[in-house]
Scaffold this active site. Structure first.
Site, PDB file in Angstrom:
ATOM      1  N   GLY A  29       1.120  -1.224  -0.076  1.00  0.00           N
ATOM      2  CA  GLY A  29      -0.105   0.183   0.189  1.00  0.00           C
ATOM      3  C   GLY A  29       0.675   1.413   0.410  1.00  0.00           C
ATOM      4  O   GLY A  29       1.955   0.818  -0.452  1.00  0.00           O
ATOM      5  N   ASN A  30       0.516   2.081   0.244  1.00  0.00           N
ATOM      6  CA  ASN A  30       0.976   3.881   0.267  1.00  0.00           C
ATOM      7  C   ASN A  30       0.908   4.331   1.399  1.00  0.00           C
ATOM      8  O   ASN A  30      -0.518   4.465   1.697  1.00  0.00           O
ATOM      9  CB  ASN A  30       1.009   4.272  -1.429  1.00  0.00           C
ATOM     10  CG  ASN A  30      -0.589   4.696  -1.407  1.00  0.00           C
ATOM     11  OD1 ASN A  30      -1.037   5.363  -0.957  1.00  0.00           O
ATOM     12  ND2 ASN A  30      -1.062   4.098  -2.698  1.00  0.00           N
TER      13      ASN A  30
END
Ligand code: C5P
Length: 231
Positions: A29-30
């Site tokens: 993810g980020n």
């Protein structure tokens, strides 16, 4: 009161950051919080637009009057954008989309086994959603807006990279955020420059609340949507 300059316009905004599953409990993810996309949805709706917010993994209260569509990974984000952007007046891709996803996301948890060492994670490229939405065709929204977090280096400034990206993606407007000083992610403030593909002068937005940047984007958007639809 805000100008009702987006009344009757249909605007589709993506927000947040995608999560690409590795197994049932893990993902790549980020750090995108979704704040900029939610601020855009809030401001566009307050100025009269019918807003659909395609939201990826955001823990914020949805703005009033905005239709929210929840997605998790890049391919679901793409499907939702393609569906809702068809024939829309404008789309804004404020979401941080993972460039790559794991090839295998099995139904069982990746196990740590004695003596086996770390697993290799094979990645495959995700579709470029913004480039796809920008492609000419009967369903193309009148105005396509992208966001780009850029740093400068020995070969160019953040703006050089932004201009290059605007051309490569085929969008009409690109909001370039400088991130080389650690700004933009997970914070309430943002700064940027709005670049236009048609050669209009860039619009600079000084460091400030994300709603102010959102209003500046709407200021550029609204006149481009006024008047009758082109044939
Ligand atoms: O290429 P880069 O990720 O810097 O481009 C950023 C812009 O492109 C953002 O508007 C983002 O939402 C969009 N994007 C996309 N699909 C991807 C990667 C980025 O739509 N796979």
């Amino acid at each position: 009161a805000l100008p009702p300059d987006l009344a009757g316009r249909r605007v589709v905004i993506s927000a947040g950051g995608t999560r690409e599953p590795l197994d049932p409990v893990r993902f790549l993810g980020n750090r995108s919080s979704g704040r900029q996309g939610y601020a855009l949805a809030l401001v566009a709706a307050a100025r009269g637009a019918a807003v659909t917010l395609v939201s990826a993994n955001v823990s914020l209260a949805p703005p009033p009057g905005v239709r929210v569509v929840e997605v998790t990974d890049a391919r679901a984000l793409q499907a939702a954008m393609v569906e809702h952007a068809a024939g829309a007046d404008a789309v804004v891709m404020a979401a941080a989309v993972a460039d790559f996803r794991p090839v295998h996301a099995g139904p069982t948890k990746i196990k740590k086994r004695a003596g086996q060492g770390p697993p290799a994670i094979e990645l495959v490229e995700n579709p470029d959603i913004l480039a796809g939405l920008s492609r000419p065709g009967p369903d193309r929204p009148r105005v396509v807006v992208g966001f780009a977090a850029e740093t400068g280096d020995a070969h160019g400034t953040p703006l050089d990279y932004g201009r290059d990206k605007l051309a490569r993606k085929g969008c009409d407007l690109l909001v370039v955020n400088r991130v080389d000083d650690g700004r933009a992610f997970e914070v309430a403030d943002n700064a940027g420059v709005i670049l236009a593909a048609d050669g209009s002068a860039p619009v600079e937005i000084p460091f400030g609340p994300k709603t102010v940047l959102a209003a500046a984007v709407c200021d550029v958007l609204a006149p481009r949507l006024s008047g009758p639809e082109p044939p």
